[in-house]
Design an enzyme around this catalytic site. Structure first.
Site, short mmCIF file in Angstrom:
data_model
loop_
_atom_site.label_atom_id
_atom_site.label_comp_id
_atom_site.label_asym_id
_atom_site.label_seq_id
_atom_site.Cartn_x
_atom_site.Cartn_y
_atom_site.Cartn_z
N ARG A 238 0.80 -1.23 0.00
CA ARG A 238 0.00 0.00 0.00
C ARG A 238 0.83 1.28 0.00
O ARG A 238 0.29 2.38 -0.12
CB ARG A 238 -0.97 -0.02 1.19
CG ARG A 238 -2.18 -0.90 0.92
CD ARG A 238 -3.06 -1.01 2.13
NE ARG A 238 -2.46 -1.85 3.16
CZ ARG A 238 -2.79 -1.82 4.43
NH1 ARG A 238 -3.69 -0.95 4.86
NH2 ARG A 238 -2.21 -2.62 5.30
N THR B 270 4.23 -13.78 10.67
CA THR B 270 5.06 -13.17 11.72
C THR B 270 5.75 -14.23 12.60
O THR B 270 6.88 -14.02 13.04
CB THR B 270 4.20 -12.25 12.62
OG1 THR B 270 3.00 -12.94 12.99
CG2 THR B 270 3.81 -10.97 11.90
N LYS C 21 31.85 29.28 0.76
CA LYS C 21 32.14 27.85 0.72
C LYS C 21 33.56 27.59 1.21
O LYS C 21 34.48 28.27 0.75
CB LYS C 21 32.00 27.32 -0.71
CG LYS C 21 32.13 25.82 -0.79
CD LYS C 21 32.83 25.35 -2.06
CE LYS C 21 34.33 25.35 -1.90
NZ LYS C 21 35.05 24.72 -3.01
N ASN D 145 37.90 30.72 -7.86
CA ASN D 145 38.70 29.68 -7.20
C ASN D 145 38.94 28.47 -8.07
O ASN D 145 39.73 27.61 -7.74
CB ASN D 145 38.01 29.24 -5.89
CG ASN D 145 36.59 28.75 -6.12
OD1 ASN D 145 35.94 29.15 -7.07
ND2 ASN D 145 36.13 27.90 -5.24
C1 UD1 Z 1 -0.01 -8.24 13.14
C2 UD1 Z 1 -0.56 -9.14 14.24
C3 UD1 Z 1 -1.84 -8.52 14.80
C4 UD1 Z 1 -1.57 -7.12 15.30
C5 UD1 Z 1 -0.94 -6.28 14.18
C6 UD1 Z 1 -0.47 -4.96 14.75
C7 UD1 Z 1 0.07 -11.39 13.64
C8 UD1 Z 1 -0.38 -12.69 13.08
N1 UD1 Z 1 -0.83 -10.42 13.69
O1 UD1 Z 1 -0.98 -8.25 12.09
O2 UD1 Z 1 -2.33 -9.31 15.87
O3 UD1 Z 1 -2.77 -6.53 15.75
O4 UD1 Z 1 0.22 -6.94 13.64
O5 UD1 Z 1 -0.05 -4.13 13.72
O6 UD1 Z 1 1.20 -11.29 14.07
N2 UD1 Z 1 6.41 -9.61 8.63
C9 UD1 Z 1 7.57 -10.27 8.30
N3 UD1 Z 1 7.49 -11.51 7.74
C10 UD1 Z 1 6.31 -12.11 7.50
C11 UD1 Z 1 5.13 -11.44 7.85
C12 UD1 Z 1 5.21 -10.19 8.42
O7 UD1 Z 1 8.66 -9.75 8.50
O8 UD1 Z 1 6.34 -13.25 7.00
C13 UD1 Z 1 6.49 -8.28 9.25
C14 UD1 Z 1 5.85 -7.23 8.36
O9 UD1 Z 1 6.85 -6.64 7.54
C15 UD1 Z 1 5.31 -6.23 9.37
C16 UD1 Z 1 5.01 -7.08 10.59
O10 UD1 Z 1 5.73 -8.28 10.43
O11 UD1 Z 1 6.29 -5.28 9.74
C17 UD1 Z 1 3.53 -7.35 10.79
O12 UD1 Z 1 3.05 -8.08 9.68
P1 UD1 Z 1 1.65 -7.82 9.08
O13 UD1 Z 1 1.42 -8.76 7.97
O14 UD1 Z 1 1.48 -6.38 8.81
O15 UD1 Z 1 0.72 -8.24 10.31
P2 UD1 Z 1 -0.73 -7.74 10.60
O16 UD1 Z 1 -1.66 -8.46 9.71
O17 UD1 Z 1 -0.79 -6.27 10.58
#
Ligand code: UD1
Ligand code: CA
Length: 455
Positions: free
Chosen positions: A15, A79, A349, A384
């Site tokens: 996004r 995550t 400068k 210069n």
């Molecule tokens: C996650 C939480 C949710 C929480 C929210 C807060 C989980 C399953 N859910 O959801 O409970 O309310 O954050 O913002 O954890 N990322 C990785 N690798 C991956 C997936 C994600 O590095 O494989 C990183 C993303 O770059 C991001 C963060 O983890 O910075 C969160 O991932 P995102 O997919 O945005 O989780 P949400 O669905 O927002």
């Protein structure tokens, strides 16, 4: 007990509508994830592991100056999967704090508080109540108010979606237990991902009670998913910085119209007018006044200096009681001594200007050493650059340089000498001499101007 911090930064950030990985977008001129890394450092983390993936090596190569352990997550499987990638790099007896590369404004105080709680209970979770909890994981509590699990928005029932307390994603526990729970994760959920949040129910099943705490300010846990949220957090950050300056006694003519993009140190009785941008390391001493629309980068502004409107100052020292601007450009490696005056449309400068010297109008002084009490007239240019190399102009003390003079470097102008206006100086001028290199004026009486041809 040692502390390891794992920062999740592998996501794509669709996004943002950008080819740049999300965590490299800048807040206050610093990549989002670098804010998080700096916060982890301030927490006193023994080691910091940044999980990256999307955008390939752009993240570690852009941030090669950050001393962290880079952990590649080849596929973004959730995550929980992301944290699991870092586990083999974390010492066995450590506590682990999980942070997010796109949540840049977490405060050290809030996280210290969370770590403290974790030391007592074994598991700390940062939660917050939001009026609109759409998209967030909901915190499910039992009748006694104890956390039992987290349910992701997409997997939540109608009833669970009414819960306003949400998961910020930030949590802490021991490496030992974390590793055990992560191994048990599955991806049987609506998104087909390995959810870190599923470890909460596992911890509860292991008899651990989850301690929760909330940040003082909502912005501490807000993530950046699009450019609007980036702009909102930028404003929140700037407002914090403005408050810090005002609390230290700085007068800001409008706290919503100053931008701090670095570290600013201010003395007392400093007044900063609107639309001033301060970048890098800035030292502003007492009694300094900065006019509107100035950009100041990595500079030291000494006591009593007045910088008038629309100046750009970079990597420079502005000496005590000097006056700069309006519309002056002070470029890198410039040192203005005490009580100097640099006026409108003047560019300096890599030059040192001595005590009490003045360059008041429309001049360029580059690669120069200028003594004290020198007056450089309007439109003076130090030539210069010969097209290949830069050369030095040395001007002694008490020199008077008439307007519209070119000083062709390398050249030395002796103490107390005078240069007549309109001169092109190509040879050294001795102490006390008058140098003058104008062509003789010719005047013709009764001169008839040419008349335009009729056609
Ligand atoms: C996650 C939480 C949710 C929480 C929210 C807060 C989980 C399953 N859910 O959801 O409970 O309310 O954050 O913002 O954890 N990322 C990785 N690798 C991956 C997936 C994600 O590095 O494989 C990183 C993303 O770059 C991001 C963060 O983890 O910075 C969160 O991932 P995102 O997919 O945005 O989780 P949400 O669905 O927002
Ligand atoms: Ca998110």
């Amino acid at each position: 007990m040692g502390l390891s911090v794992v920062i999740l930064a592998a996501g794509q950030g669709t996004r943002m509508r950008s080819t740049l990985p999300k965590v490299l977008h800048k807040l206050a001129h610093k990549p989002l994830v670098e804010h998080v890394i700096d916060c982890a450092k301030q927490l006193g983390a023994d080691d910091i592991h940044v999980v990256y993936g999307h955008g390939g090596d752009a993240v570690p190569s852009t941030l090669s100056h950050c001393k962290v352990d880079w952990v590649k997550q080849e596929q973004q499987l959730g995550t929980g999967h992301a944290v699991a990638q870092a586990i083999p790099h974390i010492p066995l007896e450590h506590q682990v704090l999980v942070l997010y590369g796109d949540v840049p404004l977490s405060s050290v105080e809030t996280l210290k508080n969370l770590i403290q709680l974790t030391r007592q209970s074994g598991f700390g979770l940062l939660t917050i109540s939001l009026d609109d909890a759409t998209g967030y994981g909901r915190i499910v509590r039992n009748e006694e108010g104890r956390v039992t699990r987290i349910v992701e928005h997409k997997d939540a029932s109608e009833e669970q979606r009414l819960i306003k307390e949400v998961n910020t994603g930030i949590l802490a526990t021991s490496r030992e237990m974390l590793a055990k729970w992560l191994e048990q994760l599955d991806n049987n959920n609506s998104q087909g991902e390995y959810y870190l949040t599923d470890i909460i129910a596992m911890a509860v099943a292991d008899g651990i009670s989850i301690s929760t705490t909330s940040p003082l300010d909502e912005h501490e846990v807000l993530g950046v998913n699009n450019k609007r949220q980036l702009a909102e957090l930028e404003r929140a950050y700037q407002s914090q910085q403005a408050n810090i300056l005002m609390d230290a006694g700085v007068t800001l003519c409008d706290p919503s119209r100053i931008d701090i993009r670095g570290n600013v140190n201010c003395g007392h009785d400093v007044i900063i007018d609107t639309n001033v941008i301060l970048e890098g390391d800035i030292d502003i001493q007492s009694g300094v006044e900065i006019g509107p629309n100035c950009l100041i980068i990595n500079s030291k502004i000494e006591q009593g200096v007045k910088i008038l409107a629309n100046c750009v100052i970079e990597n420079a020292v502005i000496g005590k009681d000097s006056k700069v601007g309006p519309f002056a450009r002070i470029r890198p490696e410039t040192v203005l001594s005490e009580n100097t005056h640099i006026g409108n449309f003047v560019e300096i400068k890599k030059a040192t200007i001595g005590n009490g010297s003045k360059v008041n109008h429309l001049s360029y002084v580059g690669d120069s050493i200028v003594g004290s009490n020198v007056n450089i007239g309007a439109g003076t240019i130090t030539c210069n650059y010969d097209g290949a190399n830069k050369h030095l102009t040395e001007i002694g003390d008490d020199v008077f340089v008439g307007s519209d003079t070119q000083l062709v470097a390398p050249v030395k102008i002796g103490n107390g000498s005078t240069i007549a206006a309109g001169s092109t100086i190509t040879k050294d001028v001795g102490e006390g001499e008058l140098a003058l290199s104008r062509t003789k004026q010719v005047s013709k009486s009764g001169w008839k101007r040419p008349i335009k041809n009729k056609d």
